[in-house]
Design a protein around this motif. Sequence first.
Motif, PDB file in Angstrom:
ATOM      1  N   LYS A  67      40.726  -9.355  29.474  1.00  0.00           N
ATOM      2  CA  LYS A  67      40.930  -8.900  30.849  1.00  0.00           C
ATOM      3  C   LYS A  67      41.087  -7.384  30.833  1.00  0.00           C
ATOM      4  O   LYS A  67      42.112  -6.860  30.405  1.00  0.00           O
ATOM      5  N   PRO A 101      48.899  -3.274  38.037  1.00  0.00           N
ATOM      6  CA  PRO A 101      48.568  -4.644  37.632  1.00  0.00           C
ATOM      7  C   PRO A 101      48.632  -4.899  36.127  1.00  0.00           C
ATOM      8  O   PRO A 101      49.097  -5.954  35.694  1.00  0.00           O
ATOM      9  N   CYS A 104      52.310  -5.088  35.274  1.00  0.00           N
ATOM     10  CA  CYS A 104      52.884  -6.331  35.808  1.00  0.00           C
ATOM     11  C   CYS A 104      52.551  -7.505  34.898  1.00  0.00           C
ATOM     12  O   CYS A 104      53.407  -8.360  34.610  1.00  0.00           O
ATOM     13  N   GLU A 105      51.308  -7.544  34.443  1.00  0.00           N
ATOM     14  CA  GLU A 105      50.881  -8.646  33.586  1.00  0.00           C
ATOM     15  C   GLU A 105      51.569  -8.585  32.221  1.00  0.00           C
ATOM     16  O   GLU A 105      51.993  -9.605  31.670  1.00  0.00           O
ATOM     17  N   CYS A 106      51.688  -7.385  31.668  1.00  0.00           N
ATOM     18  CA  CYS A 106      52.381  -7.225  30.385  1.00  0.00           C
ATOM     19  C   CYS A 106      53.826  -7.715  30.482  1.00  0.00           C
ATOM     20  O   CYS A 106      54.338  -8.371  29.561  1.00  0.00           O
ATOM     21  N   ASP A 109      53.902 -11.652  30.747  1.00  0.00           N
ATOM     22  CA  ASP A 109      53.545 -12.240  29.460  1.00  0.00           C
ATOM     23  C   ASP A 109      54.637 -11.980  28.424  1.00  0.00           C
ATOM     24  O   ASP A 109      54.932 -12.848  27.585  1.00  0.00           O
ATOM     25  N   LYS A 179      43.467 -12.725  25.851  1.00  0.00           N
ATOM     26  CA  LYS A 179      44.052 -13.996  26.242  1.00  0.00           C
ATOM     27  C   LYS A 179      43.312 -15.165  25.597  1.00  0.00           C
ATOM     28  O   LYS A 179      42.181 -15.033  25.127  1.00  0.00           O
ATOM     29  N   ASN A 216      43.538 -18.528  40.615  1.00  0.00           N
ATOM     30  CA  ASN A 216      44.356 -17.982  39.535  1.00  0.00           C
ATOM     31  C   ASN A 216      44.854 -19.057  38.580  1.00  0.00           C
ATOM     32  O   ASN A 216      45.755 -18.804  37.777  1.00  0.00           O
ATOM     33  N   ASP A 224      46.750 -15.415  35.838  1.00  0.00           N
ATOM     34  CA  ASP A 224      46.817 -14.071  36.425  1.00  0.00           C
ATOM     35  C   ASP A 224      48.251 -13.745  36.848  1.00  0.00           C
ATOM     36  O   ASP A 224      48.824 -14.440  37.691  1.00  0.00           O
ATOM     37  N   PHE A 225      48.796 -12.664  36.259  1.00  0.00           N
ATOM     38  CA  PHE A 225      50.115 -12.166  36.648  1.00  0.00           C
ATOM     39  C   PHE A 225      50.029 -10.713  37.127  1.00  0.00           C
ATOM     40  O   PHE A 225      51.019  -9.997  37.081  1.00  0.00           O
ATOM     41  N   SER A 226      48.861 -10.287  37.571  1.00  0.00           N
ATOM     42  CA  SER A 226      48.676  -8.872  37.885  1.00  0.00           C
ATOM     43  C   SER A 226      49.417  -8.424  39.137  1.00  0.00           C
ATOM     44  O   SER A 226      49.572  -7.221  39.368  1.00  0.00           O
ATOM     45  N   SER A 228      52.532  -9.825  39.796  1.00  0.00           N
ATOM     46  CA  SER A 228      53.854 -10.424  39.591  1.00  0.00           C
ATOM     47  C   SER A 228      54.938  -9.355  39.454  1.00  0.00           C
ATOM     48  O   SER A 228      54.668  -8.205  39.110  1.00  0.00           O
TER      49      SER A 228
END
Length: 320
Positions: A67, A101, A104-106, A109, A179, A216, A224-226, A228
């Motif tokens: 991603k 984003p 946020c994803e990092c 996770d 991922k 998602n 997808d946590f972009s 979050s």
Amino acid sequence: MASSVFRLAPLPSPPVPLPRVPGPKLAPFTPNARADIEFVEFLGQEKDADSQVWKVKINGAGLFALKAFYFCHSDSLRDGQGGDLTRPLANLQVYVDYFDPFNCECRADGRLKEEKREDLAVKAYGYLLLTPQQETDLARKVTGESSLLPHANAGKLNGYNFWRRHEQHRGLPVRAIVKELVPRKTLNPNQAQGMWADLQTLHSLGIFVGDTHGGNYLGGKLVDFSRSWTMYHPAMVQIHDSTLQGLMLDELQHLLDYYYFLRNSLSRTIVIPQDLEAFCSGHIAKYKNLPRAYKWLKWEKNADAAKAYVEERLFERAAL
């Protein structure tokens, strides 16, 4: 500092877990966050707002999903998701740290790794930084253009390029997250039934997903946590309760809509969770599993310093 001359902080070398603020982080996939990447097949959708998702081989092995994130201007983050904060953040860099984003994803996770609950979503292995050649090659693959596309060293960076790089992003590499590659198979009813329980568990771990529409999910798991927010996050504590409740309602409603879609299109045996339906039908105030209640300081090596950062340095100081 005016946004026209604002530059984002360079990434550290050698790479470290990101983002560089208190809270969960994601480590690099390789020691130097670089790799030989073979882009095999596009997995995303043309309308994806935050990233390009590809099936890849990495260093001759794989397969993985990669991603690769577009750049976001700090002003759009401040005025968008950050616009509901009751107190402004200290500077534009902090808006990027918490609302970008990729960051946020990092953080989401990273929290799942901390809690050893990576079963709640499609697994993330770590991040990579694309070389200028890799980002140009990928842009060419997508657009079909043969000319050199704007990259980190281009003469003018105004966002009107494939990676949406502005002057504040000059010199920064495209960031990507490696991922697990999940096959696109028809969802079975048993997988669908676990989505609501998983979302509640994510909330209990301090993760507000935000974007739970059907696109998602893969195999009943979030990919997808972009968008979050993961505790500690300033939006969790500096947004009015009514606004936060409305955002929670939107998140739950998207999942409920997906349940109805699956029931109508996949199997009538899928049971709509009664409590989820109740929360979305005027009883959202009774939902108690709020992400901001999560005790995030337990993971900090220096809890006092982390607490001091979010209490004393994170927000803009009031004028005397």
